[in-house]
Write a protein that holds these residues in place. Sequence first.
Motif, PDB file in Angstrom:
ATOM      1  N   ASN A  73       1.584   3.476  -3.382  1.00  0.00           N
ATOM      2  CA  ASN A  73       0.789   2.994  -4.511  1.00  0.00           C
ATOM      3  C   ASN A  73      -0.590   3.623  -4.586  1.00  0.00           C
ATOM      4  N   SER A  74      -0.807   4.723  -3.865  1.00  0.00           N
ATOM      5  CA  SER A  74      -2.135   5.314  -3.851  1.00  0.00           C
ATOM      6  C   SER A  74      -2.020   6.800  -3.574  1.00  0.00           C
TER       7      SER A  74
ATOM      8  N   ASN B 201      -6.479   3.952   4.448  1.00  0.00           N
ATOM      9  CA  ASN B 201      -5.599   2.817   4.698  1.00  0.00           C
ATOM     10  C   ASN B 201      -6.422   1.549   4.878  1.00  0.00           C
TER      11      ASN B 201
ATOM     12  N   ASP C 252       4.136   4.521   7.827  1.00  0.00           N
ATOM     13  CA  ASP C 252       5.585   4.402   7.721  1.00  0.00           C
ATOM     14  C   ASP C 252       6.150   4.090   9.102  1.00  0.00           C
TER      15      ASP C 252
ATOM     16  N   LYS D 258      -0.283   1.596   4.935  1.00  0.00           N
ATOM     17  CA  LYS D 258       0.449   2.760   4.431  1.00  0.00           C
ATOM     18  C   LYS D 258       1.268   3.476   5.503  1.00  0.00           C
TER      19      LYS D 258
ATOM     20  N   HIS E 122       0.796  -1.224   0.000  1.00  0.00           N
ATOM     21  CA  HIS E 122       0.000   0.000   0.000  1.00  0.00           C
ATOM     22  C   HIS E 122       0.830   1.276   0.000  1.00  0.00           C
ATOM     23  N   ILE E 123       2.049   1.239   0.555  1.00  0.00           N
ATOM     24  CA  ILE E 123       2.867   2.446   0.624  1.00  0.00           C
ATOM     25  C   ILE E 123       3.299   2.863  -0.771  1.00  0.00           C
TER      26      ILE E 123
END
Length: 385
Positions: free
Chosen positions: A83-84, A89, A97, A95, A80-81
């Motif tokens: 890519n959107s 989330n 970090d 997502k 997910h990080i």
Amino acid sequence: MLFITGCSKVDYIKVDNPAYLRVFNSLNYVQTLDSKDQEVPFLAMLIDPVMDGNGMPVSTTILGDFLDQRAPYAPPYPSHIGNSTSVNNPEYPGKEDVLVGPVLNGFDLSSWAQIPSGKHRIVFMFRPKNSVPFFNLEPKLKTKVLIDTTIVLDEKEVYTLNVLQKDYQTKKNGVLLRHENFYKLPLSDSLVYVNFYNLSSKGYWQADYTQKGGGLGNKGALGEGIRDRVNVFYSLYRKNNAESGLSNYLGKYLGEMKRNTGEADVSPYYSFPLFADPLSDGIYTDIWQRLDVLAPGMDPSSKPYGGIDQRTNNNWAPISCFSNGTVRPAITSDENSVFLPNMIVNIHSGKYNPRSFATVNTIEIVNGNVYLTTIQRKYAPPIYK
């Protein structure tokens, strides 16, 4: 001239004696006339928050913000990080970090967040569906508590937490913390493993059809829910053709699944061979899996329903794990099936592109929805000539 890039430095705080936690928002109800007064299931997760005198959070040790309803597929890597463009989330950490889990006994835990072990207060709060960070919201928007509870996490143990609606009629919500054991089991890398959970609300499958939205959409026969006690069978097929079933793997019984949102027991894992197809070369296979969820007393060969029947009296719900979960196989009588990605991961590894890998999978049914979580062992990186 000084040029400033869009990159930012992330300062990670070392977690001593960590446990590993993954969180899903499985409140998947839709807005109907019967649920119009329910809050939209868009959440902020606060672990060990600090509250003011009015019970409003002013800070928290760990924040999982913008926690949206979970996606049908949770892949074996943190996808997910980056890519959107949305802050929403589909899981925690997703997502976020944050420091994630290591490779533990060969299994990649990079989709689990590191959390200090021990006892924690965990609070889930409803928040507006916008892009404003939780602690920047107006005070009146930071007061709607969904769940306020305590969890205990043991050091270097792996946990999955689901936020659930536990009773369909009373709308009671809760959490279910599952202490995973897949990384402790003597699992073979030549077998694909899967276990099952029915985390549906009490009374969902018995509720009137119109209460559930009045239409099944892409949920197929699963849309009305399944009975509290069912049996699961599997079949294996070659490539994209349901006529190419593997003769030794058609309608095979796996086990029983019972509805359970009260005790977080780990379900047993069942398996099938990675290279069940005798035509495969031992490197790559194109087989896919079909699961038949059936009421006790039925089996795939005797069910009184056809492939286009979406109203099956909660007695049968097929699930097809095919390709990327969106491309349907070349069959005409599959309108009542839900499609998920393949439980076999095909990826460039070493000199082979693609190479097939066995995985460990969990399928969770929540009311009229089904979710697949896939866990993979560490594999060799690709070699480019």
